[in-house]
Design a protein around this motif. Sequence first.
Motif, PDB file in Angstrom:
ATOM      1  N   ASP D 207      -7.740  -7.125   7.813  1.00 45.91           N
ATOM      2  CA  ASP D 207      -6.736  -6.968   8.873  1.00 45.91           C
ATOM      3  C   ASP D 207      -6.445  -5.506   9.191  1.00 45.91           C
ATOM      4  OD1 ASP D 207      -6.451  -9.750   8.902  1.00 45.91           O
ATOM      5  OD2 ASP D 207      -4.989  -9.675   7.278  1.00 45.91           O
ATOM      6  N   LEU D 208      -7.136  -4.608   8.494  1.00 51.44           N
ATOM      7  CA  LEU D 208      -6.802  -3.195   8.638  1.00 51.44           C
ATOM      8  C   LEU D 208      -6.922  -2.728  10.084  1.00 51.44           C
ATOM      9  CD1 LEU D 208      -6.040  -0.470   7.495  1.00 51.44           C
ATOM     10  CD2 LEU D 208      -8.403  -0.121   6.797  1.00 51.44           C
ATOM     11  N   GLU D 209      -7.969  -3.162  10.767  1.00 51.44           N
ATOM     12  CA  GLU D 209      -8.171  -2.636  12.131  1.00 51.44           C
ATOM     13  C   GLU D 209      -7.051  -3.053  13.092  1.00 51.44           C
ATOM     14  OE1 GLU D 209     -11.664  -4.011  14.193  1.00 51.44           O
ATOM     15  OE2 GLU D 209     -11.736  -5.838  13.011  1.00 51.44           O
ATOM     16  N   ASP D 210      -6.352  -4.146  12.750  1.00 56.33           N
ATOM     17  CA  ASP D 210      -5.229  -4.559  13.600  1.00 56.33           C
ATOM     18  C   ASP D 210      -3.954  -3.765  13.312  1.00 56.33           C
ATOM     19  OD1 ASP D 210      -6.882  -6.489  14.619  1.00 56.33           O
ATOM     20  OD2 ASP D 210      -6.188  -8.039  13.210  1.00 56.33           O
ATOM     21  N   GLU D 211      -3.901  -3.149  12.150  1.00 64.21           N
ATOM     22  CA  GLU D 211      -2.670  -2.494  11.726  1.00 64.21           C
ATOM     23  C   GLU D 211      -2.747  -0.972  11.795  1.00 64.21           C
ATOM     24  OE1 GLU D 211       0.137  -3.945   9.872  1.00 64.21           O
ATOM     25  OE2 GLU D 211      -0.552  -6.009   9.537  1.00 64.21           O
ATOM     26  N   ILE D 212      -3.953  -0.434  11.702  1.00 64.25           N
ATOM     27  CA  ILE D 212      -4.111   1.013  11.505  1.00 64.25           C
ATOM     28  C   ILE D 212      -3.528   1.823  12.666  1.00 64.25           C
ATOM     29  CG2 ILE D 212      -6.419   1.262  12.558  1.00 64.25           C
ATOM     30  CD1 ILE D 212      -6.120   2.849   9.292  1.00 64.25           C
ATOM     31  N   GLY D 213      -3.413   1.185  13.821  1.00 58.64           N
ATOM     32  CA  GLY D 213      -2.927   1.894  14.998  1.00 58.64           C
ATOM     33  C   GLY D 213      -1.543   2.482  14.843  1.00 58.64           C
ATOM     34  N   ARG D 214      -0.722   1.904  13.967  1.00 65.32           N
ATOM     35  CA  ARG D 214       0.627   2.444  13.803  1.00 65.32           C
ATOM     36  C   ARG D 214       0.732   3.486  12.698  1.00 65.32           C
ATOM     37  NH1 ARG D 214       2.724  -0.048   9.432  1.00 65.32           N
ATOM     38  NH2 ARG D 214       1.705  -1.987   8.849  1.00 65.32           N
ATOM     39  N   ALA D 215      -0.382   3.781  12.021  1.00 68.50           N
ATOM     40  CA  ALA D 215      -0.349   4.756  10.921  1.00 68.50           C
ATOM     41  C   ALA D 215      -0.129   6.170  11.436  1.00 68.50           C
ATOM     42  CB  ALA D 215      -1.659   4.696  10.138  1.00 68.50           C
ATOM     43  N   GLU D 216       0.733   6.907  10.756  1.00 67.17           N
ATOM     44  CA  GLU D 216       0.919   8.317  11.083  1.00 67.17           C
ATOM     45  C   GLU D 216       0.201   9.206  10.069  1.00 67.17           C
ATOM     46  OE1 GLU D 216       5.144   8.665  13.250  1.00 67.17           O
ATOM     47  OE2 GLU D 216       5.294   7.779  11.255  1.00 67.17           O
ATOM     48  N   ILE D 217       0.138   8.716   8.832  1.00 68.98           N
ATOM     49  CA  ILE D 217      -0.598   9.435   7.788  1.00 68.98           C
ATOM     50  C   ILE D 217      -1.440   8.401   7.040  1.00 68.98           C
ATOM     51  CG2 ILE D 217      -0.427  11.076   5.875  1.00 68.98           C
ATOM     52  CD1 ILE D 217       2.477  11.571   6.623  1.00 68.98           C
ATOM     53  N   ILE D 218      -2.703   8.700   6.842  1.00 64.26           N
ATOM     54  CA  ILE D 218      -3.618   7.765   6.184  1.00 64.26           C
ATOM     55  C   ILE D 218      -4.222   8.441   4.962  1.00 64.26           C
ATOM     56  CG2 ILE D 218      -5.750   6.425   6.446  1.00 64.26           C
ATOM     57  CD1 ILE D 218      -5.168   6.509   9.530  1.00 64.26           C
ATOM     58  N   PHE D 219      -4.042   7.814   3.805  1.00 65.37           N
ATOM     59  CA  PHE D 219      -4.668   8.302   2.580  1.00 65.37           C
ATOM     60  C   PHE D 219      -5.772   7.318   2.214  1.00 65.37           C
ATOM     61  CE2 PHE D 219      -0.293   9.782   2.552  1.00 65.37           C
ATOM     62  CZ  PHE D 219      -0.415  11.118   2.187  1.00 65.37           C
ATOM     63  N   ASN D 220      -6.999   7.804   2.138  1.00 62.55           N
ATOM     64  CA  ASN D 220      -8.074   6.918   1.722  1.00 62.55           C
ATOM     65  C   ASN D 220      -8.485   7.219   0.289  1.00 62.55           C
ATOM     66  OD1 ASN D 220     -10.247   5.010   1.917  1.00 62.55           O
ATOM     67  ND2 ASN D 220     -11.593   6.799   1.897  1.00 62.55           N
ATOM     68  N   THR D 221      -8.626   6.154  -0.515  1.00 64.06           N
ATOM     69  CA  THR D 221      -9.076   6.351  -1.899  1.00 64.06           C
ATOM     70  C   THR D 221     -10.354   5.559  -2.186  1.00 64.06           C
ATOM     71  OG1 THR D 221      -7.905   4.466  -2.886  1.00 64.06           O
ATOM     72  CG2 THR D 221      -6.628   6.483  -2.586  1.00 64.06           C
ATOM     73  N   VAL D 222     -10.946   4.969  -1.153  1.00 66.02           N
ATOM     74  CA  VAL D 222     -12.085   4.075  -1.357  1.00 66.02           C
ATOM     75  C   VAL D 222     -13.400   4.791  -1.061  1.00 66.02           C
ATOM     76  CG1 VAL D 222     -13.162   1.928  -0.620  1.00 66.02           C
ATOM     77  CG2 VAL D 222     -10.679   2.075  -0.789  1.00 66.02           C
ATOM     78  N   HIS D 223     -14.351   4.633  -1.964  1.00 68.90           N
ATOM     79  CA  HIS D 223     -15.647   5.308  -1.851  1.00 68.90           C
ATOM     80  C   HIS D 223     -16.621   4.503  -0.988  1.00 68.90           C
ATOM     81  CE1 HIS D 223     -14.577   7.852  -5.418  1.00 68.90           C
ATOM     82  NE2 HIS D 223     -13.753   6.844  -5.549  1.00 68.90           N
TER      83      HIS D 223
END
Lengths: 305, 305, 305, 305
Positions: D207-223
């Motif tokens: 569901d990430l692609e439906d939600e990511i639009g409201r992110a102001e800061i994104i921390f990725n920890t996945v390789h």
Amino acid sequence: MSAGLKGIRFAVVGGDDRELYLISELQKQGAYIVGVGFEKASPISGMTLAPSLEEAVEQVDVLLFPMFGTDERGVVKAKYSDSPIVLNKKVLESIPARVPLVIGFARPALKSAADNFGIQLVETAKLNELAILNSIPSAEGAIQMAMEATTITIHGSQSFVIGLGRCGWTLSRMLQGIGAHVTGVARKPSDLARATEMGLHPVHFTDLEDEIGRAEIIFNTVHHPILDRMMLEKVARDAVIVDLASIPGGTDFEYAQLLGIKALLAPGLPGIVAPKTAGRILAHIYPQLILRHLTTVNTTCKVEV
Amino acid sequence: MSAGLKGIRFAVVGGDDRELYLISELQKQGAYIVGVGFEKASPISGMTLAPSLEEAVEQVDVLLFPMFGTDERGVVKAKYSDSPIVLNKKVLESIPARVPLVIGFARPALKSAADNFGIQLVETAKLNELAILNSIPSAEGAIQMAMEATTITIHGSQSFVIGLGRCGWTLSRMLQGIGAHVTGVARKPSDLARATEMGLHPVHFTDLEDEIGRAEIIFNTVHHPILDRMMLEKVARDAVIVDLASIPGGTDFEYAQLLGIKALLAPGLPGIVAPKTAGRILAHIYPQLILRHLTTVNTTCKVEV
Amino acid sequence: MSAGLKGIRFAVVGGDDRELYLISELQKQGAYIVGVGFEKASPISGMTLAPSLEEAVEQVDVLLFPMFGTDERGVVKAKYSDSPIVLNKKVLESIPARVPLVIGFARPALKSAADNFGIQLVETAKLNELAILNSIPSAEGAIQMAMEATTITIHGSQSFVIGLGRCGWTLSRMLQGIGAHVTGVARKPSDLARATEMGLHPVHFTDLEDEIGRAEIIFNTVHHPILDRMMLEKVARDAVIVDLASIPGGTDFEYAQLLGIKALLAPGLPGIVAPKTAGRILAHIYPQLILRHLTTVNTTCKVEV
Amino acid sequence: MSAGLKGIRFAVVGGDDRELYLISELQKQGAYIVGVGFEKASPISGMTLAPSLEEAVEQVDVLLFPMFGTDERGVVKAKYSDSPIVLNKKVLESIPARVPLVIGFARPALKSAADNFGIQLVETAKLNELAILNSIPSAEGAIQMAMEATTITIHGSQSFVIGLGRCGWTLSRMLQGIGAHVTGVARKPSDLARATEMGLHPVHFTDLEDEIGRAEIIFNTVHHPILDRMMLEKVARDAVIVDLASIPGGTDFEYAQLLGIKALLAPGLPGIVAPKTAGRILAHIYPQLILRHLTTVNTTCKVEV
């Protein structure tokens, strides 16, 4: 809002208040409910009461038993039943292969019976997801018990959480949130590292006996006799123990009583202290779980209601 | 450890369990205690029981009355007394000017009597420091009541805290710590700004009626009829109200009952739910407070014991 | 979304990046903006640039000066101006009584001039609400500075917050949230009681010199020379000081340097570290504030644009 | 305080500032240190500089290589070295079986070499305990980078943490502690359940692609390439991405730049942002780890220094 269970017939067999909320949530999702053992509950609109477990089995696509499962003689815990419901050999034989039997804890006898009769047994208490969500009402219930049993506040107290597993983490966080000084007791270095990160005071099991003396409230979550005579000797006499491990707990309750230490066993808290939340948790998890077990028979199901 | 009260004689008059802990803490600091109204309590080593309030007054340097003070007829609340203790005119007249009368709440009649007779009246419930520390057991007690009264968990609940004062902030923080979604209701823009900073959902009193409908648990701390008929009409029927405002609270309890809303009045929680912590709080604050009122007579005191 | 400022003409005079966000927020609410001192900024659609402060004054209903106000010679801080903007006597004389002059800090000279010329001076830095909301970017900025200046993590550090006021509370909560051990230093017993409730280690100013030796990071928020030579002598040489008090701060910076202690002055953080948030905060507070000062002249305003 | 490493000789080979703190902590525990690649660092009292890695190998009981390990040609990262240090075949052949080679990440070539030459290879980056403790400086470093890169505050922001593993949990908790609205993105239902318990907004990867639009800061920890072109298209242009996954991260940095999204790769933060804490973490974990690998040769070691 979703009607993902439309046309699926559930037998809900026994249980406590959380099943009442579960039934209503399943109905909202379109399920048709046959109740077994709800004679003494207020009537639930849309639920059919089956006269016996045997008759229910014939009418449904899924069997839902309570989290507690059965006792050693197969008797299903059923708060609102006016006669014992027994999951005996005769009933087990009559369960069709297409009907999953969903239950919290399954005793060894039930497991081997399921093997013999080819029953799809779905044991839910082992689901990490369910156990973690259930840790929320469990932890609150344990905190409520501690509040009731102590003459001090949780805030500012020296609280020990023995065992940093699914329930231990939840308890630790809530106790910190109230303002306790929380000591987390675990065996794995990685759990102690996480405890450090969370701001708990990390203590290895092997050092517990040196530290326990300063505890004012002790929460045990470990299913081993941790709080045995030796350990209890070191516990302050006015400390309070809340033991969340499944029966018989990890505490020598008799010896605690002898020493004058208040020790409480806290079994099955979710259904007691927060049945609505506990029912919602089941309703959150069960539908998808069950749909996965029904996939092969979905088409026939849809015709019937 | 400190003996800062050495040689000072206290009359502790009535009260509840927290006074038992207070007495022991004062003794540790060197105080000599005369008890009035503790006939039914377990004997406290080192405490002398006075046969009457009158006789106690003559023997001591300080008079300690409970947080509750007296009722409208001057009767002192005394959980462990076997006969009524009355703070009447005769007693008041006999209190020497050098002896401070320390009491939680003082009724107007007591205040004017103190004026007339030249008594040093020290009203402690008004002390910000005491009120903030007491908000800790109050908030925990209110949360315990909510846990007992609801079928849901605090975690994940929509909890409202009406009034962001000394108790409201403490409650809000604890509720958040457990995992509730907390709405803070206040009038002052600066309190709403602080609520924002703390991560509460800030709501102005004038908007409360538009928001209250989604509340599952409501904590009121305001001494005004906030939860009146109009407001209660908007409250969900299965919500739970815990009212911490001093009697008669801020809720129309009769109307709530009529609507089927569970509403609880929570008076004097510290002494009930956590008497040991509440006693420690008094023991933390009273010594310095009292020493300040005794400075002029210190020398004579020191001779006497 | 709201158009509450429709028809109102603002002169925004100088400032830093937060004014850029403020302008855009005010425009969304319907305001007409005349900019003074934005020659070097990227053009803002819908904003008219005034050639001088004098000419702007004649065209508008409200004058907005920056949070910093002016320097001792009346020069307005203006990051994007290509020539100095001076709030001198001539300009002040020309401000009509109906036009409020909104400014963060007003120097004594400006205050007396406003008195003399009958100017509505609105000093916003004194508003509790604004100061509390601004404490959020200030605290984050201070934490960022500490992160940059230390070789340790905030988590697990001994962090001191000197002064528990509007900024001190915010800082304390954030530091705790990251995982620091936070000592809160204050004078009022009620602030120390609140610190205890929040889980800070409470220290009275008079005991600071006994405790400061264990500090690894020190945040000062008090506008007095707290961290003077005597106190600095007790500070660990590898500690880091972040001073948020307004210039010249509460630290003897020269002496700190002599001792080899890293000490940083952190002025005006909101506009530097989070101009967008800081601009939003102003845009949240200014409209209502200004409308209150415009009520008498509203009707004439509405005609003009 | 402990001298558990008395008589044990370590070669510390390369690394960054955290090794400087590690060396001093090991010395406190009694270790004798031979340094390789510290020519440009300030001299460390008690440490012998070896002229080459070969010579160091002959003199010691343990070899400590940095967390980063080596590059693909065997070159050891060494901030303070004035010539390259190479872990080549010749060196590997000369390492006695009794000397453990401790290193953060070991490349496949090193692993097979260790197998061939019978070297005790101890790969520490895989230790859960170390990874969890290192997540603390990593998370703080990532937050510092976000603070520096954004024009908004973390407080009140919509922050996304992609991947709820050892670093993701730490980051989530700290962001919450500062006051962010945190969305936790994971795949396992049990992780999403824990996210719910922690008060995060749980989102499944699908569901990430439906939600990511409201992110102001994104921390990725996945390789994995999570933030690929498709996903980046949905990200707000003024959002900031901090990627903590090991090189090359999980972000299509080129495409992010093309879109005007600020995206930062954050490798090896512990040694950069908090070398002292990172050194202490190593010093907390290495001694016991190493002692376990030395048990067979302990006696001979003790004679030598």
